[in-house]
Design an enzyme around this catalytic site. Structure first.
Site, PDB file in Angstrom:
ATOM      1  N   HIS A  99      16.515   1.804  -8.387  1.00 14.66           N
ATOM      2  CA  HIS A  99      17.305   2.989  -8.015  1.00 14.66           C
ATOM      3  C   HIS A  99      17.915   3.695  -9.225  1.00 14.66           C
ATOM      4  CE1 HIS A  99      16.895   1.254  -4.065  1.00 14.66           C
ATOM      5  NE2 HIS A  99      17.341   2.379  -3.554  1.00 14.66           N
ATOM      6  N   TYR A 164      20.501   8.082  -7.274  1.00 12.49           N
ATOM      7  CA  TYR A 164      19.608   9.242  -7.080  1.00 12.49           C
ATOM      8  C   TYR A 164      20.084  10.443  -7.901  1.00 12.49           C
ATOM      9  CZ  TYR A 164      17.921   6.391  -3.201  1.00 12.49           C
ATOM     10  OH  TYR A 164      17.423   5.378  -2.440  1.00 12.49           O
TER      11      TYR A 164
END
Ligand code: ZN
Length: 451
Positions: A99, A164
């Site tokens: 991530h 993100y």
């Protein structure tokens, strides 16, 4: 050293002559130390073309952030260098988190900024007032000198809770850092910098995480993708994650679109109607829906504008088939005609492929899509009703390719970074792809793992 110098001359001669080389000393990849899902469309831009050089970033060994650069005039590569150390990826035996991939922006003074390492932050970081926590620590590093990727320093000026991470830079130099402020159950936010990333203003929430009023076992959650629109606008596409208390899975639905005016920070839908932010699920369904996919699952894609300022976007859609993260998903393409969203046609676009959109005209659109064995263009000349396969930028039968979205200000010969998965190793070859195929490099330089 003499052999090396000779090789460089040979390499440059071959390259400048535009010949393809079967010389085993020259390879398609620029490094072999990509790690795990080293790049994706989500964390972006993954690089930028700036003053004759394409700078790229990717997730390297131990999930740290790595940077390389390619000079288009001299055909010389530099790096990759480690730009920053992630808190993720340091526990032996853990699954690769993936991530905290890096995103890059180059500020108006030429300093290169990388944000990486986040997967929601940890409880030890203190309370996250905008969501929950999970792992990692979103970190900001900057090059010590303009246009120099060899030395980096940490700028302690962003919260640890992000994941993100995505940058948008406006024409006036303002930098917007967008991210989800924590784990699944967190708001999506942005922070603005008007001083080349040296400080960021307070987080502003744009999408709201929320327990459903009539179903307390479900939490509204989101996946978003942002880029610059026309003039002072920022555009985004997103989908909805049904975050369940029981039997949690990867269920995501629908496709949405909205626009921010950075002059007054108002958000509007595609029709220009003003939105109430942070947007809730009910408000999104009423005002910003591109398509309601009902029982189909989706993966968010990318969005770009045509010359009239109308958005064109993709996402992927498929059945869940009882799988925790769903089954194969078809690429779906939609465009706003000025009156309506047109698209969603059944086409022969490859299944589960991901990529970005290059628009020639409202009805002539090119998708660059990744997949098993190749990265290729797909063209439509009828507004997405059908697509034909075009040029293949790279083909290797046994490699699974994943590409980034467009690099910022991309040179046509260096549009995206690709990661190639082959075999069972966690290490990956990394490619820089453009209209001439992969940007080649001397094997001796590219084989970083041997160093
Ligand atoms: Zn969830």
């Amino acid at each position: 050293m003499k052999t090396y110098a000779t090789l460089i001359i040979l390499f440059n001669t071959l390259f400048l002559a535009g010949q393809s080389s079967k010389d085993p000393a020259i390879v398609d990849y620029f490094t072999d130390n990509g790690f795990g899902a080293a790049v994706k469309t989500m964390q972006h831009p993954a690089g930028e073309y700036y003053k004759g050089v394409t700078y790229v970033c990717f997730q390297g060994p131990l999930e740290d952030a790595w940077v390389a650069a390619y000079n288009h005039a001299t055909n010389k590569w530099s790096g990759p260098f480690k730009a920053g150390v992630s808190k993720l990826g340091k526990t032996p035996g853990d699954k690769i988190d993936n991530h905290g991939k890096p995103a890059m922006i180059i500020d108006n003074e030429g300093y290169i900024h990388i944000v990486f390492g986040g997967h929601g932050g940890m409880p030890e970081h203190g309370p996250n007032t905008l969501g929950n926590t999970h792992k990692g620590d979103m970190i900001h590093v900057v090059s010590q000198k303009p246009q120099d990727i060899s030395r980096w320093e940490v700028l302690d000026n962003i919260p640890p809770f992000g994941t993100y991470n995505q940058f948008v830079k406006m024409d006036n130099g303002d930098i917007y850092l967008f991210y989800r402020h924590g784990a699944h159950r967190s708001n999506w936010v942005y922070q603005k910098s008007t001083n080349n990333g040296r400080s960021f203003e307070q987080e502003v929430s744009i999408l709201k995480h929320k327990i459903q009023d009539d179903n307390p076992g479900i939490h509204d959650s989101w996946y978003c993708w942002f880029t610059k629109g026309q003039g002072e606008e920022i555009i985004m596409t997103y989908n909805y994650h049904v975050c369940k208390d029981l039997n949690h899975d990867g269920e995501r639905q629908n496709c949405y679109y909205m626009v921010m005016n950075t002059n007054d920070y108002t958000w509007r839908n595609v029709k220009g109607e003003v939105l109430t932010v942070p947007v809730t699920k009910a408000h999104a369904d009423k005002m910003t829906l591109v398509v309601d996919t009902e029982n189909k699952w989706t993966t968010r894609g990318t969005v770009r504008l045509d010359q009239a300022g109308n958005p064109h976007l993709t996402y992927n859609e498929g059945e869940h088939m009882g799988l925790k993260h769903g089954g194969p998903r078809q690429v779906k393409y939609y465009r706003w005609t000025g009156q309506m969203w047109d698209g969603g046609y059944d086409t022969n676009l490859p299944v589960s492929a991901v990529g970005d959109i290059l628009i020639s005209s409202p009805t002539e659109v090119n998708l660059l899509l990744d997949g098993r064995g190749e990265v290729a263009w797909w063209h439509t000349t009828n507004g997405g009703q059908s697509f034909t396969k075009g040029e293949v930028l790279i083909r290797q039968e046994k490699t699974n390719f994943a590409i980034t979205s467009w690099l910022r200000n991309a040179h046509p010969n260096a549009r995206v970074v690709a990661v190639g998965k082959i075999g069972s190793s966690d290490f990956r070859k990394m490619y820089l792809l453009g209209d001439e195929g992969p940007v080649k490099r001397l094997k001796a330089e590219a084989d970083k793992l041997d160093d």
